[in-house]
Motif scaffolding. Structure first.
Motif, mmCIF file in Angstrom:
data_model
loop_
_atom_site.group_PDB
_atom_site.id
_atom_site.type_symbol
_atom_site.label_atom_id
_atom_site.label_comp_id
_atom_site.label_asym_id
_atom_site.label_seq_id
_atom_site.Cartn_x
_atom_site.Cartn_y
_atom_site.Cartn_z
ATOM 1 N N GLU A 1 6.445 -26.218 -51.649
ATOM 2 C CA GLU A 1 5.287 -25.401 -52.012
ATOM 3 C C GLU A 1 5.659 -24.370 -53.070
ATOM 4 O OE1 GLU A 1 1.398 -24.012 -52.232
ATOM 5 O OE2 GLU A 1 2.278 -25.909 -51.621
ATOM 6 N N GLN B 1 0.754 -11.073 -58.930
ATOM 7 C CA GLN B 1 0.744 -12.522 -58.697
ATOM 8 C C GLN B 1 2.002 -12.956 -57.959
ATOM 9 O OE1 GLN B 1 0.085 -14.104 -62.732
ATOM 10 N NE2 GLN B 1 -1.590 -15.276 -61.818
ATOM 11 N N THR C 1 1.923 -14.649 -54.273
ATOM 12 C CA THR C 1 2.479 -15.993 -54.115
ATOM 13 C C THR C 1 3.570 -16.016 -53.057
ATOM 14 O OG1 THR C 1 1.964 -16.525 -56.420
ATOM 15 C CG2 THR C 1 3.633 -17.888 -55.319
ATOM 16 N N SER D 1 1.285 -25.260 -60.457
ATOM 17 C CA SER D 1 0.037 -24.486 -60.452
ATOM 18 C C SER D 1 0.040 -23.326 -61.440
ATOM 19 C CB SER D 1 -0.248 -23.939 -59.054
ATOM 20 O OG SER D 1 -0.472 -24.981 -58.155
ATOM 21 N N LEU D 2 1.060 -22.498 -61.374
ATOM 22 C CA LEU D 2 1.089 -21.293 -62.202
ATOM 23 C C LEU D 2 1.827 -21.483 -63.528
ATOM 24 C CD1 LEU D 2 1.802 -18.842 -59.252
ATOM 25 C CD2 LEU D 2 -0.373 -19.166 -60.443
ATOM 26 N N GLN E 1 3.810 -24.180 -56.629
ATOM 27 C CA GLN E 1 3.205 -22.941 -57.136
ATOM 28 C C GLN E 1 3.809 -22.521 -58.476
ATOM 29 O OE1 GLN E 1 0.698 -20.946 -55.989
ATOM 30 N NE2 GLN E 1 0.285 -22.400 -54.354
ATOM 31 N N VAL E 2 5.136 -22.423 -58.507
ATOM 32 C CA VAL E 2 5.836 -21.845 -59.658
ATOM 33 C C VAL E 2 5.836 -22.778 -60.867
ATOM 34 C CG1 VAL E 2 8.116 -21.072 -60.429
ATOM 35 C CG2 VAL E 2 7.241 -20.331 -58.243
#
Length: 180
Positions: free
Chosen positions: A30, A8, A12, A38-39, A34-35
């Motif tokens: 972004e 992952q 990413t 989202s994740l 993401q960090v």
């Protein structure tokens, strides 16, 4: 070590590497999305702390990626995140460099460069906005962020001065229990 997490991390940061026009700091919004969002690998505060460490430490701006990898998966995470962020963009830079050296710089190169400049500037400005929002957890943090921004725009001095003053104010406020 959880190899699924390492994959992952690689996916990413590999994807972010391909859009990092202007350097690693250009993809901070972004990366944060993401960090953190989202994740859900870390909190806003942890992300902001790692970003601050990466900025104040000597070395390239891509250090933020290495620190995130380290935070998530230790040394293997650091290695995977760093390579995933560096290798794809290096391969593209190498390929474009070979293309330019073979055909010589044409008008197409100038057009591409002129088109990428506003993209890079926009990405870097968005990075500053995301980091300011992530750091704004208390009234004191907001005041330090605004003061630092004004200082940097008006004075033209090194950001290390502002970081140092902000750190001193934060430590003093924590000692006096003002950061609630």
């Amino acid at each position: 070590m959880n190899s699924s997490l390492l994959w992952q991390i690689a996916a990413t940061f590999g994807a972010l590497s391909l859009v990092a026009i202007g350097g690693a700091n250009a993809v901070i919004p972004e990366l944060h999305r993401q960090v953190v969002t989202s994740l859900a690998w870390m909190s806003d505060a942890t992300f902001a702390h790692l970003f601050a460490i990466a900025q104040i430490a000597p070395g390239p701006n891509v250090l933020i990626v290495s620190l995130i990898g380290w935070q998530l998966a230790g040394a293997p995470g650091l290695i995977v995140a760093t390579l995933a962020m560096i290798v794809p963009s290096c391969c593209i830079a190498f390929a474009v460099g070979r293309l330019v050296s073979r055909g010589g710089p044409g008008s197409w190169l100038r057009v591409v460069q002129d088109g990428l400049v506003p993209i890079a500037v926009g990405l870097i400005l968005a990075s500053g906005w995301v980091m300011a929002r992530a750091a704004a957890a208390t009234w004191l943090a907001v005041a330090i962020t605004v003061g630092t921004s004004i200082f940097l725009v008006v004075s033209g001095r090194s950001p290390l001065w502002a970081l140092s003053v902000g750190a001193i104010i934060s430590v003093a406020a924590a000692r006096l229990a003002l950061m609630l």
